[in-house]
Design an enzyme around this catalytic site. Structure first.
Site, PDB file in Angstrom:
ATOM      1  N   TYR A   1     -12.254 131.457  15.144  1.00  0.00           N
ATOM      2  CA  TYR A   1     -11.316 130.336  15.069  1.00  0.00           C
ATOM      3  C   TYR A   1     -10.701 130.392  13.682  1.00  0.00           C
ATOM      4  O   TYR A   1     -11.409 130.530  12.689  1.00  0.00           O
ATOM      5  CB  TYR A   1     -12.055 129.001  15.265  1.00  0.00           C
ATOM      6  CG  TYR A   1     -11.243 127.777  14.873  1.00  0.00           C
ATOM      7  CD1 TYR A   1     -10.630 126.991  15.844  1.00  0.00           C
ATOM      8  CD2 TYR A   1     -11.076 127.416  13.534  1.00  0.00           C
ATOM      9  CE1 TYR A   1      -9.874 125.883  15.492  1.00  0.00           C
ATOM     10  CE2 TYR A   1     -10.313 126.316  13.173  1.00  0.00           C
ATOM     11  CZ  TYR A   1      -9.723 125.551  14.156  1.00  0.00           C
ATOM     12  OH  TYR A   1      -8.971 124.463  13.804  1.00  0.00           O
TER      13      TYR A   1
ATOM     14  N   GLU B   1      -3.451 126.006  14.585  1.00  0.00           N
ATOM     15  CA  GLU B   1      -4.726 126.617  14.993  1.00  0.00           C
ATOM     16  C   GLU B   1      -4.518 127.888  15.800  1.00  0.00           C
ATOM     17  O   GLU B   1      -3.642 127.934  16.660  1.00  0.00           O
ATOM     18  CB  GLU B   1      -5.476 125.664  15.938  1.00  0.00           C
ATOM     19  CG  GLU B   1      -6.238 124.563  15.277  1.00  0.00           C
ATOM     20  CD  GLU B   1      -7.026 123.760  16.316  1.00  0.00           C
ATOM     21  OE1 GLU B   1      -7.855 122.961  15.908  1.00  0.00           O
ATOM     22  OE2 GLU B   1      -6.805 123.940  17.536  1.00  0.00           O
TER      23      GLU B   1
END
Ligand code: GDP
Ligand code: MN
Length: 378
Positions: free
Chosen positions: A100, A188
């Site tokens: 991530y 993100e």
């Protein structure tokens, strides 16, 4: 403002962040067509809500026939209130590891928090609860030059291998450029995937923007998806009114955001429910008051309307004239309760009285009577 994954991917591409191939479609046949030649395909719902995977909105398919079938299933879904109308078909990447990589604005630090974990794929919010130490964080400052060495040693916490690390450096720098250049509030990449060939790819993207900075970025503002807002909210924004739809039955026209919040609190306090938040603004343009009333009265749930004006810069006579314009232009049967105090209140009241409307000066009384009026009609 939120955007869809495919729009985030477009931005990633523009800023040089590698993504797997993707095509936006709106029918199963188009999905099938787009996937011809791919070994494996991911079919993904494009909705402005997180957790699509869990809701059945992300599916892998091995053949064009299977792509068509899964696309059909996903196009029939409704995810968190959003009907799926567009889907993305992607050339599925083989995954060796899911990281991530994300950034979020930190107002207190006047910086951007870069977050990284090698436990990507899942919702970062869940991981933040179950294993917060697994998420590495560092603050980047938009007005300072990036410290390459510090960034590199930070990224190496999750991505130690040199070649992958260099790819991650480039991706993180590009994401930061994107973040700053577009006045993003969140950006993100999840999963930020490692393929068995050692390639680092963005397989999903999410970018939110600061609404108050959109005027500086017409190209970003143009990405707005109408489903993010109700029709009323869209129209209110076009008319420069600050408006939020709510579930109650008492429409509110108030000047000033603070007073609008307080008005909603007082309505709640006396057992009522506001149908909206509405701030007509500090200045007092009679036409704006009329537009506000039009938007509120279009809502069939509204049983009564409270006009709460505390005139400072706003002049009560302008508000009164706006109400009369609205009454002329609209044929409304919903009762109005008016509380009008402050600048030019006597003039305002006189205008209303001549037209057969009454205005009070006590807010508690006004709120109690608007709740009463709404009850009678419900
Ligand atoms: P989200 O659930 O809405 O965040 O959707 P994502 O696009 O992040 O996909 C959820 C999961 O689907 C990922 O964590 C992966 O496990 C899987 N997935 C998504 N894209 C690919 C892909 O290209 N290849 C493979 N093998 N899996 C993928
Ligand atoms: Mn994801």
């Amino acid at each position: 403002m939120k955007i869809h994954e495919y729009q985030a991917r477009d931005l990633f591409r523009q800023y040089g962040i590698p993504v797997n191939d993707y095509v936006l479609v709106s029918s199963p046949a188009e999905a099938r067509q787009a996937s011809v030649g791919w070994k494996q395909t991911v079919v993904k719902a494009q909705v402005l809500a997180g957790g699509r995977g869990k809701a059945g909105g992300v599916k892998l398919a091995d053949t064009p026939e299977e792509v068509e079938e899964k696309a059909g299933k996903i196009l029939g879904l409704e995810i968190k209130g959003y009907p799926v109308e567009k889907i993305l078909v992607c050339d599925a990447a083989p995954i060796a590891k899911e990281h991530y990589l994300g950034m979020v604005l930190d107002r207190a630090k006047q910086g951007v928090t870069l977050m990284l974990t090698d436990q990507g794929g899942v919702d970062i919010e869940d991981l933040a609860v179950s294993d917060p130490d697994a998420i590495h964080k560092i603050t980047l400052y938009p007005h300072r030059p990036l410290d390459d060495a510090a960034l590199k040693s930070f990224l190496a916490k999750s991505i130690p291998e040199e070649n992958q690390l260099n790819q991650a450096m480039e991706a993180a720098k590009s994401l930061f450029e994107l973040f700053k250049a577009t006045d993003a509030s969140l950006a993100e990449i999840n999963p930020y995937a490692l393929t068995p060939d050692g390639e680092m790819l963005a397989l999903d993207g999410k970018v939110n923007f600061d609404d108050n900075a959109l005027f500086r970025h017409p190209e970003i503002a143009a990405l707005r998806n109408p489903e993010e807002e109700s029709q009323d909210e869209i129209e209110a924004r076009e008319k420069n009114l600050s408006f939020v739809s709510l579930d109650g039955d008492i429409g509110c026209v108030v000047n000033g955001a603070g007073l609008a919040m307080a008005t909603m609190d007082i309505i709640k306090h006396y057992g009522g429910d506001a149908a909206n938040f509405l701030d007509v603004g500090g200045s007092s343009d009679p036409q704006k008051v009329a537009e506000a009333l039009k938007i509120i009265l279009r809502n069939p749930r509204v049983n009564a309307v409270l006009i709460n004006i505390f005139g400072g810069i706003t002049r009560c006579d302008d508000i009164a004239n706006g109400l009369l314009i609205a009454r002329k232009e609209l044929d409304f049967k919903v009762p109005l309760v008016i509380r009008l105090v402050g600048t030019n209140q006597d003039e305002g009241r006189a205008i209303l009285e001549k037209a057969g409307l009454k205005a009070g000066d006590n807010l508690d009384e006004a709120v109690k009577s608007v709740i009463e009026a709404a009850k009678e009609r419900s």
